[in-house]
Design an enzyme around this catalytic site. Structure first.
Site, mmCIF file in Angstrom:
data_model
loop_
_atom_site.group_PDB
_atom_site.id
_atom_site.type_symbol
_atom_site.label_atom_id
_atom_site.label_comp_id
_atom_site.label_asym_id
_atom_site.label_seq_id
_atom_site.Cartn_x
_atom_site.Cartn_y
_atom_site.Cartn_z
ATOM 1 N N ASP A 46 -6.424 -12.574 17.579
ATOM 2 C CA ASP A 46 -7.208 -12.400 18.804
ATOM 3 C C ASP A 46 -8.443 -13.302 18.793
ATOM 4 O O ASP A 46 -9.200 -13.345 19.763
ATOM 5 C CB ASP A 46 -7.556 -10.928 19.060
ATOM 6 N N SER A 47 -8.602 -14.087 17.711
ATOM 7 C CA SER A 47 -9.616 -15.144 17.717
ATOM 8 C C SER A 47 -9.330 -16.128 18.844
ATOM 9 O O SER A 47 -10.208 -16.911 19.218
ATOM 10 C CB SER A 47 -9.639 -15.872 16.369
ATOM 11 N N ASP A 85 -1.570 -9.967 16.272
ATOM 12 C CA ASP A 85 -2.853 -9.275 16.078
ATOM 13 C C ASP A 85 -3.052 -8.285 17.227
ATOM 14 O O ASP A 85 -3.128 -8.705 18.392
ATOM 15 C CB ASP A 85 -3.948 -10.351 16.104
ATOM 16 N N LYS A 114 -1.148 -6.862 12.849
ATOM 17 C CA LYS A 114 -2.414 -6.666 12.137
ATOM 18 C C LYS A 114 -3.296 -5.752 12.982
ATOM 19 O O LYS A 114 -3.351 -5.905 14.206
ATOM 20 C CB LYS A 114 -3.096 -8.014 11.899
ATOM 21 N N GLU A 116 -7.237 -4.090 13.064
ATOM 22 C CA GLU A 116 -8.582 -3.946 12.493
ATOM 23 C C GLU A 116 -8.833 -2.451 12.337
ATOM 24 O O GLU A 116 -8.959 -1.728 13.321
ATOM 25 C CB GLU A 116 -9.613 -4.598 13.416
ATOM 26 N N GLU A 183 -11.767 -9.595 5.367
ATOM 27 C CA GLU A 183 -12.547 -10.704 5.925
ATOM 28 C C GLU A 183 -14.001 -10.630 5.461
ATOM 29 O O GLU A 183 -14.644 -9.563 5.524
ATOM 30 C CB GLU A 183 -12.472 -10.670 7.470
#
Ligand code: KIV
Length: 277
Positions: A46-47, A85, A114, A116, A183
């Site tokens: 999602d960057s 993500d 993924k 968070e 991270e």
């Protein structure tokens, strides 16, 4: 001949003490280049919200767009371990998270998703794992919690922080996470996690103990305009090259040197003389 990379492949690399390389990818040509270069895993991160869309945070990224990009990446790199993500939009409930994961795996052919996550998400991770989804729990710095560009800070830099990181890692793996991504933490913090869990651990600015490492591709290629984080090795200056090529195009147009004879379609037959009535 290339071989499809699976969770088992990554586990075998870990057991053999061999490291694996992961990059972000949001498009077909980048995915093709990465697979050709031998990259083991790709993350449709999602960057892309900051890197491609120019937002100041990753929060506004729509799942629909992420799934479309993941499909393109899979077409470009059929053999890599592909990770979708789960964007902030899907973190509303366990149902929205599971629905997002299904879209990544069924529509885009992702091998894993993924999330968070912290200790507060163990029930959601367990539900995803029960549904047969390969989950990577992203701990340490979690960009979806960051609202402004100066909010990205390294985590677990003191003893309490390391304990919390290890607690999160243990709880998420116990709940069913098949891998971890850590991270922006000091090497001692990631090493403490690696002593506690047996699943493959990917570092993103998390030191040498990690089993694999990921960075944002555009940062590594020198394509981003903001200074990349300190852990990114910048291996090219493609942004400067891109601007120089575009400048040259403008200059050719302005000077009238484009189009040249090599850019023109010749007639197949000689043009007929114009007749007047
Ligand atoms: O979204 C992303 O690209 C990420 C990586 C930087 C780990 O989460």
């Amino acid at each position: 001949m290339s071989q499809r990379i699976t969770l088992q492949t990554l586990g075998e690399l870990k057991s053999a003490g061999r490291k694996f390389a992961m990059l972000t990818a949001y498009d077909f040509p980048t995915a093709q280049a990465a697979q050709q270069a031998g990259v083991h895993a790709l993350l449709v991160g999602d960057s892309m919200g900051t890197v491609l869309l120019g937002h100041t945070s990753t929060r506004g990224v729509p799942l629909n767009l992420m799934v479309i990009l993941a499909e393109a990446v899979r077409r470009g790199a059929p053999d890599v371990f592909l990770v979708g993500d789960l964007p902030h939009e899907t973190m509303q409930s366990c149902e929205t998270l599971c629905a997002g994961a299904r879209r990544f795996t069924r529509e885009a052919g992702c091998d894993a998703v993924k999330v968070e996550a912290g200790i507060e998400h163990v029930a959601w991770i367990a539900e995803l794992a029960r549904g047969g989804v390969c989950v990577i729990a992203h701990i340490g710095l979690r960009p979806q919690s960051v609202l402004s560009p100066d909010g990205y800070r390294a985590q677990a830099r003191d003893a309490d922080g390391v304990l919390r990181l290890v607690d999160d890692a243990r709880a998420l793996v116990d709940a069913g996470a098949a891998m971890l991504l850590i991270e922006a933490v000091p090497p001692d913090a990631s090493a403490a996690v690696l002593r506690e869990v047996s699943v493959p651990v990917i570092g993103c600015g998390a030191g040498p103990a990690c089993d694999g490492h990921v960075v944002v591709t555009e940062d590594m290629l020198g394509l981003t305009t903001v200074r990349p984080p300190r852990f990114v090795p910048v291996h090219a200056a493609l942004g400067a090259e891109r601007s120089a090529a575009m400048r040259r195009w403008v200059e050719e147009i302005e000077a009238g040197t484009y189009p040249g004879p090599q850019h023109l379609y010749p007639m197949r037959t000689a043009p007929q003389p114009q007749t007047t009535t």
